[in-house]
Structure formats: structure tokens, C-alpha cells
Design a protein around this motif. Structure first.
Motif, short mmCIF file in Angstrom:
data_model
loop_
_atom_site.label_atom_id
_atom_site.label_comp_id
_atom_site.label_asym_id
_atom_site.label_seq_id
_atom_site.Cartn_x
_atom_site.Cartn_y
_atom_site.Cartn_z
N ARG A 86 0.85 -1.19 0.00
CA ARG A 86 0.00 0.00 0.00
C ARG A 86 0.89 1.25 0.00
NH1 ARG A 86 -2.56 -3.98 2.71
NH2 ARG A 86 -4.85 -4.07 2.77
N VAL A 87 0.50 2.26 -0.75
CA VAL A 87 1.34 3.45 -0.85
C VAL A 87 1.40 4.18 0.49
CG1 VAL A 87 -0.57 4.79 -1.87
CG2 VAL A 87 1.75 5.55 -2.22
N HIS A 89 -0.11 3.23 4.76
CA HIS A 89 -0.71 2.16 5.59
C HIS A 89 -0.21 0.78 5.15
CE1 HIS A 89 -3.80 4.73 7.61
NE2 HIS A 89 -3.64 5.44 6.52
N SER A 128 -3.30 -0.31 11.18
CA SER A 128 -2.06 -0.09 10.45
C SER A 128 -1.31 1.12 10.98
CB SER A 128 -2.39 0.14 8.97
OG SER A 128 -3.43 1.09 8.82
N ASN A 162 -9.03 6.41 11.21
CA ASN A 162 -7.76 6.46 11.92
C ASN A 162 -8.01 6.53 13.42
OD1 ASN A 162 -5.98 6.44 9.73
ND2 ASN A 162 -5.94 8.67 9.55
N PHE A 167 -7.42 15.26 10.44
CA PHE A 167 -6.41 14.88 9.46
C PHE A 167 -5.46 16.04 9.19
CE2 PHE A 167 -4.89 13.12 5.33
CZ PHE A 167 -4.43 11.93 5.85
N HIS A 236 -14.32 12.23 8.85
CA HIS A 236 -15.19 13.16 8.13
C HIS A 236 -16.58 13.21 8.74
CE1 HIS A 236 -12.20 12.69 4.98
NE2 HIS A 236 -12.33 11.40 5.19
N VAL A 350 -7.10 -7.42 1.54
CA VAL A 350 -8.34 -6.72 1.82
C VAL A 350 -8.25 -5.31 1.22
CG1 VAL A 350 -7.65 -5.83 4.11
CG2 VAL A 350 -10.07 -6.20 3.59
N LEU A 368 -11.86 16.50 1.42
CA LEU A 368 -10.91 15.41 1.66
C LEU A 368 -11.61 14.08 1.36
CD1 LEU A 368 -7.99 15.28 2.87
CD2 LEU A 368 -9.05 14.52 4.96
N TYR A 376 -9.36 5.39 -3.48
CA TYR A 376 -9.25 4.01 -2.98
C TYR A 376 -9.49 2.99 -4.09
CZ TYR A 376 -8.62 5.86 1.65
OH TYR A 376 -8.09 6.51 2.73
N GLN A 380 -6.54 0.34 -5.63
CA GLN A 380 -6.71 -1.12 -5.62
C GLN A 380 -6.48 -1.70 -7.02
OE1 GLN A 380 -6.70 -1.60 -2.69
NE2 GLN A 380 -8.14 -0.31 -1.58
N ARG A 383 -2.74 -2.07 -7.05
CA ARG A 383 -2.19 -2.94 -6.00
C ARG A 383 -2.68 -4.38 -6.17
NH1 ARG A 383 -3.18 -4.48 -0.69
NH2 ARG A 383 -5.29 -3.61 -0.60
FE1 HDD Z 1 -6.28 6.94 3.20
C1 HDD Z 1 -5.22 3.75 2.79
C2 HDD Z 1 -7.32 6.20 6.39
C3 HDD Z 1 -6.96 10.26 3.76
C4 HDD Z 1 -5.69 7.57 -0.04
N1 HDD Z 1 -6.26 5.30 4.37
C5 HDD Z 1 -5.78 4.07 4.02
C6 HDD Z 1 -5.97 3.16 5.09
C7 HDD Z 1 -6.56 3.84 6.11
C8 HDD Z 1 -6.75 5.20 5.65
C9 HDD Z 1 -6.96 3.31 7.47
C10 HDD Z 1 -5.56 1.70 5.09
C11 HDD Z 1 -6.68 0.80 4.72
C12 HDD Z 1 -6.24 -0.64 4.81
O1 HDD Z 1 -5.99 -1.10 5.93
O2 HDD Z 1 -6.13 -1.28 3.77
N2 HDD Z 1 -6.92 8.03 4.78
C13 HDD Z 1 -7.39 7.53 5.96
C14 HDD Z 1 -8.00 8.59 6.72
C15 HDD Z 1 -7.88 9.73 5.99
C16 HDD Z 1 -7.22 9.37 4.76
C17 HDD Z 1 -8.67 8.41 8.07
C18 HDD Z 1 -8.37 11.11 6.30
C19 HDD Z 1 -9.41 11.37 7.00
N3 HDD Z 1 -6.29 8.61 2.07
C20 HDD Z 1 -6.61 9.88 2.48
C21 HDD Z 1 -6.62 10.77 1.33
C22 HDD Z 1 -6.28 10.01 0.24
C23 HDD Z 1 -6.06 8.66 0.74
C24 HDD Z 1 -6.95 12.24 1.37
C25 HDD Z 1 -6.13 10.38 -1.21
C26 HDD Z 1 -6.65 11.41 -1.77
N4 HDD Z 1 -5.50 5.87 1.68
C27 HDD Z 1 -5.40 6.32 0.41
C28 HDD Z 1 -4.96 5.26 -0.58
C29 HDD Z 1 -4.78 4.02 0.35
C30 HDD Z 1 -5.16 4.57 1.72
C31 HDD Z 1 -3.81 5.64 -1.43
C32 HDD Z 1 -3.47 3.29 0.31
C33 HDD Z 1 -3.79 1.83 0.25
C34 HDD Z 1 -5.22 1.77 0.06
O3 HDD Z 1 -5.74 3.04 0.02
O4 HDD Z 1 -5.88 0.78 -0.06
O5 HDD Z 1 -5.95 5.07 -1.52
#
Ligand code: HDD
Length: 684
Positions: A86-87, A89, A128, A162, A167, A236, A350, A368, A376, A380, A383
Motif C-alpha cells: 500500500r502506498v 498504511h 495499520s 484512523n 487529518f 469526516h 483486503v 478530503l 481508494y 486497488q 495494487r
Molecule cells: Fe487513506 C489507505 C485512512 C486520507 C488515499 N487510508 C488508508 C488506510 C486507512 C486510511 C486506514 C488503510 C486501509 C487498509 O488497511 O487497507 N486516509 C485515511 C483517513 C484519511 C485518509 C482516516 C483522512 C481522513 N487517504 C486519504 C486521502 C487520500 C487517501 C486524502 C487520497 C486522496 N489511503 C489512500 C490510498 C490508500 C489509503 C492511497 C493506500 C492503500 C489503500 O488506500 O488501499 O488510496
């Protein structure tokens, strides 16, 4: 049934269907499970293999032959085992659970799982860290992810949250900038899983909307004792929608039944070496032992008529709604009761998505969240290599899936229909789009504009609120964290700029950090004095359950006293381990860990017995001293007093010595730490 029994059972062929109490998701995974049984080895094509130790060759000393299909398949499969992490987490740990609702919420939402109190909705949770790579240590200073997938009868619903309620940024378009800043620096990929470096703090001082979140990051919330003792937040403002189409704003909160507790910084640095899997192991072992982690799902509800009643914008993810203004309403409980069977298949594959919603739950215009609703699914696709990742067993809903989406890499379904378009007459119009998810009908009217609302402009008030709400010890830890982090920043102008911001959050904070960095105190600013007691970690529920206690025992230990104390603590659910200079037993008590393989940092408390022998051992004295330094309860029974004396503790706060210490010591363990203890003179 304990987690261990559950796992063993599911490994055994054939008895799944008979087993009562298993949830629907668990049952559906059965068809994908590979049982442990006596089958012989085959190739991927099912042909039996008779030798997997020697490649086929021309003569015993000759070259390996292309013809060896088993060799080629085995090596090729190995070469392709890795997928992109994952990029963000990347490092995580997962568990299955069950969600049970307390009372129907029909007045608020049509979501079926929030209306049926008899439903046991299966869940999968992945915890994570954010910045570190897959192999990084668990106990780093970082935000923790708390992502929950509810397998509801109406489809999957994900809360991708989180352990902080806010955030770093307000608009998702800044996410790549923020992540690039916190990740290891691009020229040398240093440092791993740490925010203590120039690019992160450069971002912070130039993007002051991050200041509130950074206060949380500098607090002990960023080093949780356990995933089981950590809150979760949807962050949010979302929207619940009822049968009349009426919306109510909602914030999701997970509240751990064991309370919210943290480690201390010096301790986490040492845990990283001693047990880099500390949080992952803790979760796994608790579930195996049957000590199932529980979290209450709570909501903060705001009627639409009150949208503009706050001194911040509900759409701004850098703000909380203080619990004192809108109290938490508990609506149900999740119990994590089953470990995955295969880390890669389940926890790694997952795929969560903020846009996985069910009827009755909708979004808001939080910029956001809007960005996340794009990101997301997109991530995926890379990934998990293509559009069919929802068919991976862990991601499959328990609700039936029917649509005209087709083909793509790794298609697992055999669609029998003669049509894959709508409308059609050949398949009777099926699958038909009727009676499905209806988006909340929000009136939108605006000019296209790249600009934030003025209501997003205040970046200091809630950071001040956080500081004002902390206990003295929490403030000390926050100042120490800023000093550690900024102490690793090389560029002076970045430190100065951050200190300047801190002065605007609170003059005391600015002055204390400036002093440690040898900088002038920032100019004083007038700040508000409001506080929100719910933000402090003091006043958590007390419980000794699942706390780990080391009994340091030497040869002359009073086995009877140790056994009595141990029974009393185990009666409260604590886990006791005997640590002694050698394996075997001491006074008839079996030894769990040899002293040279044990370290105080992986225990919550220490009890000494037989100080005469141990007091002469540097390692035993250090064990006690280190636990003391980390504010842990120290107990001594019988001659254990001598070890405590030999450790030369500078004071006796939380040091409980005597013949009958069970009650006092049990309470001390339940209370977690003695933060009021002055440990400043204890050598690090
Ligand atoms: Fe995110 C993963 C939580 C902002 C883009 N994020 C990811 C995971 C968590 C969060 C818990 C891991 C999920 C897992 O266990 O597979 N992220 C947050 C929270 C945010 C947040 C609580 C703000 C309130 N995230 C955020 C933004 C972006 C992303 C603003 C992009 C615009 N997040 C991602 C992602 C990830 C991710 C790149 C990486 C791996 C995945 O999604 O599956 O899409």
C-alpha cells in the motif's frame, strides 16, 4: 470457543456447516479455504510431484533441463509472489469480528444493519501504521489506521478511519504532497517510518492546516499500547438518510472497551528492537487466548438545521466536534473474535474504500472525503492488479452481486447470461436497476472555483483546545516529542518557523520548545482558554485484563507468595509470566522466559521476588529500573524488596512492597502508569 479452537476447527475438513455461531462471511470463506490434510504435493495443474528437492538435469553433474516444468513453475511462482505494498498504511494487522446493534436507528437511517438488533453483522478490521513500509516496526510515532469492513446484507460498508479524529490536510489534492513529505526523503530513502526529518516539518510549517493533527501526532496517542486500547474515528462528517429522505450529519467513533492507553516514547524506541511486531502480536495473541477486543460504535449526530451552528466548518476534516458540544451516542458493539488464517490472502488483499456505502449512509462535500472516494478504487486497481479485486474472497460481499461488468484479468465468475448490457429484452431486462441505493438529494449551486471556503481558515483554535485539555504529564510528553522531532531537523529556518506556529497555539508550548531548541521564545499571542476534557487520556476505564506482568524470580523466591499474587492478578484477567535467570522452574514454579531473553519493555508491570540473588545481577536491576523509568507499577513480595533496593530507584511512587500487595498492585496495574512519578534522574 476460544480463537485457537475456532482456528483449529476451520482448519479441519468438513465440520464447518455443523458449527453453530459461525457468521455468514466465515461460512462463505469455506469454499476458498485450503485445509491442512494429507494430500500429496501437486503442480498448479494438479499433477503429482515426486521430487521437489532436485531439479531435472542431464546427468547428476549436468545442466538443468528446460523440460523440468515443476522446477520452472516453482521458481516462476516464487519470482512473482510480491505485490506492491500500500502506498500508505503498508504495515498492518487484521482480524474478523461481529457487530451487534443496541437499538434500531430507523428515525435516522434505512441501513438494514443499523435497524436490526438481532443481526450479527460480520466485520473485518485492519489496523495499520501510515508512513512505514511493510516491514517497519509497529511502535513508531505515527497515526494508526482503523479500517472496518461491515459485510452487511445490503453490501459492504467500510469505515476507513484512523485513531485520530482529524487529518493533516483539508483538501485531498494535497495528499500526495503530504505523503511525499512524511515518507523517507527521496535522495537516500531515510528515515524509515518517522516524521522526525526536514521534509515533514517543512510541509507542516508551510501548510498550517496540519498543526492541529500534528498536536495529536506529538501526543502519546501516536504510540498506542495496543490496537485493542485505541479509539477509531471516521474523521469526516458523513450523512445518515432515513426513509423520508431526511439527512442527519454523523461522525463515527470507535471506543475501546478496555480504554485508550499509550506507551511512552523511550519505551517504544526499545520495543522496536525487542519486538518490532509488538502491536500485531498483541492483537493476535489476545484473540488466540479468547480475550476478544471490543469496541463500541458511537455516533455524534447533528441535524441539518444545525449545520452552521459551530465556530468551525463540519466539512473541514482538520476539526473535531467537541464531545461536550455534541455527546457520543453508543449504538452498538464490535467484537473481534477470529484471526485470519493466511496473512496475505486476507490482511494484505483486503481492499477498503470510503465509497463502499449502503443505502441510508451517504457522503458530505468534505473535499478530503471527495478525493478519497476517488483514490481508494484507483489504488486497488494497481495494487491488486485489475478490476476483479472485489472477487478476492476477503473482499466479496455476502450480498449477492449482479451486474453487467465483465471480463478483465483474473475474472473468477462464469457469467451465464446471454447479455451484458442494459436495457435488454433477451434476459428479461435483468439484472434490473430497481430499488437500490439512492443518493441524498442535496441542492448544489456554485461557480467552478479553485478556492477553499473562508470557514476553513482557522488553523489554530482547535490545536489550542487540544493543548488546553491535556493533563500536565500529557503536556510534558508533547513538548518532549516536539523536541525529539525538531532535534532531528537540520535546517534552522524550519525549526524557527515551527516554533513560531507553536507560539500561536499556546505561548507556553512555544516557549518550552524554543528553550529546548536554543531559540528565542516566539512573540506572545492571546489564545482562548476553552478545553474539552474528553481529549485527555486521563479518566479512562481501569482494567487489569490482558495486562502483561513479569514476575522476576531468583533461586530463593517465595513460591507461595508469588503463586498467591499471580492467582489474584490472573483472576482479574492479567497475564503473568515468570522470568528467571535460567529456563526450567524456580521453587516449583515453571519459568516462562529466561532473563537474558526478556525485556521489561514488553510488560506492563514487574513483580520482584528473591532479590538476594537477582540484586547482584545487572540485568535484573536494569529490568526493574527500566520499568520504573517507564512509569510502570513495581511490586515486590518476600525478599523481592532487596532487588528493588539494589535497583536504587529515586523515589517510591508506584512501588508496592509487602506480603499482601494483591489488591493495591492489581489496582495499580489497572491504572496503567504512574505518570506523576519523577523519572528525570533515572539514567536512560
Ligand atoms: Fe487513506 C489507505 C485512512 C486520507 C488515499 N487510508 C488508508 C488506510 C486507512 C486510511 C486506514 C488503510 C486501509 C487498509 O488497511 O487497507 N486516509 C485515511 C483517513 C484519511 C485518509 C482516516 C483522512 C481522513 N487517504 C486519504 C486521502 C487520500 C487517501 C486524502 C487520497 C486522496 N489511503 C489512500 C490510498 C490508500 C489509503 C492511497 C493506500 C492503500 C489503500 O488506500 O488501499 O488510496
Amino acid at each position: 470457543m476460544s480463537g485457537h479452537e475456532a482456528r483449529t476447527r476451520t482448519n479441519t475438513k468438513g465440520d464447518f456447516a455443523m458449527e453453530p455461531g459461525r457468521d455468514e462471511k466465515d461460512r462463505r470463506l469455506d469454499e476458498h479455504r485450503v485445509p491442512l490434510d494429507d494430500l500429496n504435493m501437486t503442480t498448479d495443474q494438479g499433477a503429482r510431484v515426486d521430487d521437489t528437492d532436485n531439479a531435472l538435469r542431464a546427468g547428476t553433474r549436468g545442466p538443468t533441463l528446460m523440460e523440468d516444468f515443476h522446477f520452472r513453475e516453482k521458481i516462476t511462482r516464487f519470482d512473482h509472489e510480491r505485490i506492491p505494498e500500500r502506498v500508505v498504511h503498508a504495515r498492518g494487522a487484521g482480524a474478523y469480528g461481529i457487530f451487534e446493534l443496541y437499538e434500531p436507528l430507523g428515525d435516522l437511517t434505512t441501513a438494514a444493519f443499523l435497524n436490526d438488533t438481532s443481526a450479527r453483522t460480520p466485520t473485518f478490521v485492519r489496523f495499520s501504521t501510515v508512513a512505514g513500509s511493510r516491514g517497519s516496526a509497529d511502535t513508531v510515532r505515527d497515526v494508526r489506521g482503523f479500517a472496518t469492513k461491515f459485510y452487511t446484507t445490503q453490501g459492504n460498508f467500510d469505515i476507513v478511519g484512523n485513531n485520530f479524529p482529524v487529518f493533516f490536510i483539508q483538501d485531498g489534492i494535497k495528499f500526495p504532497d503530504f505523503v511525499h513529505a512524511v515518507k523517507p526523503e527521496p535522495h537516500n530513502e531515510i528515515p524509515q517510518a518517522q516524521s522526525a526529518h526536514d521534509t515533514f516539518w517543512d510541509f507542516v510549517h508551510l501548510q498550517p492546516e496540519s498543526l492541529h493533527m500534528v498536536m495529536w501526532l506529538m501526543s502519546d496517542r501516536a504510540i498506542p499500547r495496543s490496537y485493542r486500547m485505541m479509539q477509531g474515528f471516521g474523521v469526516h462528517t458523513f450523512r445518515l438518510v432515513n426513509a423520508s429522505g431526511q439527512g442527519t450529519f454523523v461522525k463515527w467513533h470507535w471506543r475501546p472497551v478496555l480504554g485508550t492507553y499509550s506507551l511512552v516514547w523511550d519505551e517504544v524506541l526499545r520495543i522496536q528492537g525487542n519486538d518490532p511486531d509488538y502491536n500485531r502480536r498483541d492483537l493476535w495473541e489476545a484473540i488466540e487466548r479468547g480475550a476478544y477486543p471490543e469496541y463500541e460504535l458511537c455516533v455524534q449526530l447533528v441535524p441539518e438545521s444545525r449545520e452552521h451552528d459551530f465556530d468551525f466548518d463540519l466539512l473541514d476534516a482538520t476539526k473535531i466536534i467537541p464531545e461536550e458540544e455534541v455527546p457520543l451516542r453508543p449504538i452498538g458493539k464490535m467484537t473481534l473474535n477470529r484471526n485470519p488464517q493466511n496473512f496475505f490472502a486476507e490482511t494484505e488483499q483486503v481492499a477498503f474504500h470510503t465509497a463502499n456505502v449502503v443505502p441510508g449512509i451517504d457522503f458530505t462535500n468534505d473535499p478530503l472525503l471527495q478525493a478519497r472516494n476517488f483514490s481508494y478504487l484507483d489504488t486497488q486497481l494497481l495494487r491488486l492488479a485489475g478490476p476483479n479485486f472485489p472477487q478476492i474472497p476477503i473482499n466479496r460481499p455476502i450480498a449477492e452481486v449482479r451486474n453487467d461488468q465483465r471480463d478483465g484479468f483474473h475474472q473468477h465468475l462464469i457469467h451465464g447470461s446471454r447479455t451484458s448490457y442494459a436495457p435488454n429484452s433477451i434476459s428479461g431486462g435483468c439484472p434490473a436497476a430497481v430499488d437500490g441505493y439512492r443518493h441524498y438529494q442535496e441542492k448544489v449551486d456554485g461557480s467552478k472555483i479553485r478556492k477553499r471556503s473562508p470557514s476553513f481558515e482557522d488553523h489554530y483554535s482547535q490545536a489550542t483546545l487540544f493543548w488546553n485539555s491535556m493533563a500536565d504529564w500529557e503536556r510534558r510528553h508533547i513538548v518532549a516529542a516536539y523536541l525529539f522531532e525538531l532535534g532531528h531537523v537540520e535546517r534552522k529556518h524550519i525549526k524557527e518557523a515551527v516554533v513560531d506556529h507553536l507560539g500561536k497555539i499556546h505561548p507556553d508550548l512555544g516557549a518550552q520548545v524554543a528553550q529546548g531548541l536554543g531559540l528565542p521564545a516566539p512573540a506572545g499571542t492571546q489564545v482562548h482558554t476553552k478545553s474539552s476534557p474528553a481529549l485527555s487520556m486521563t479518566g479512562q476505564p481501569h482494567s487489569a485484563a490482558t495486562r502483561k506482568i513479569a514476575f522476576l524470580m531468583g533461586d530463593g523466591a517465595d513460591a507461595a507468595a508469588v503463586t498467591a499474587l499471580r492467582r489474584a492478578l490472573e483472576g482479574q484477567g492479567a497475564i503473568c509470566e515468570v522470568v528467571a535467570p535460567a529456563e526450567g522452574s524456580v521453587g516449583g514454579v515453571p519459568v516462562d522466559r529466561q532473563l537474558s531473553a526478556a525485556n521489561s519493555v514488553v510488560y506492563d508491570a514487574v513483580v520482584a521476588s528473591d532479590g538476594a540473588a537477582l540484586g547482584a545481577m545487572g540485568r535484573a536491576r536494569f529490568f526493574v529500573l527500566e520499568a520504573f523509568r517507564h512509569h510502570k507499577p513495581i511490586g515486590a513480595v518476600g525478599s523481592g524488596r532487596q532487588l528493588v533496593e539494589a535497583a536504587h530507584l529515586p523515589n517510591d511512587v508506584g512501588v508496592i512492597v509487602g506480603d499482601d500487595i494483591a489488591q493495591e498492585f492489581g489496582q495499580a496495574v489497572a491504572g496503567h502508569r504512574f505518570y506523576e512519578r519523577d523519572v528525570s534522574s533515572v539514567p536512560a
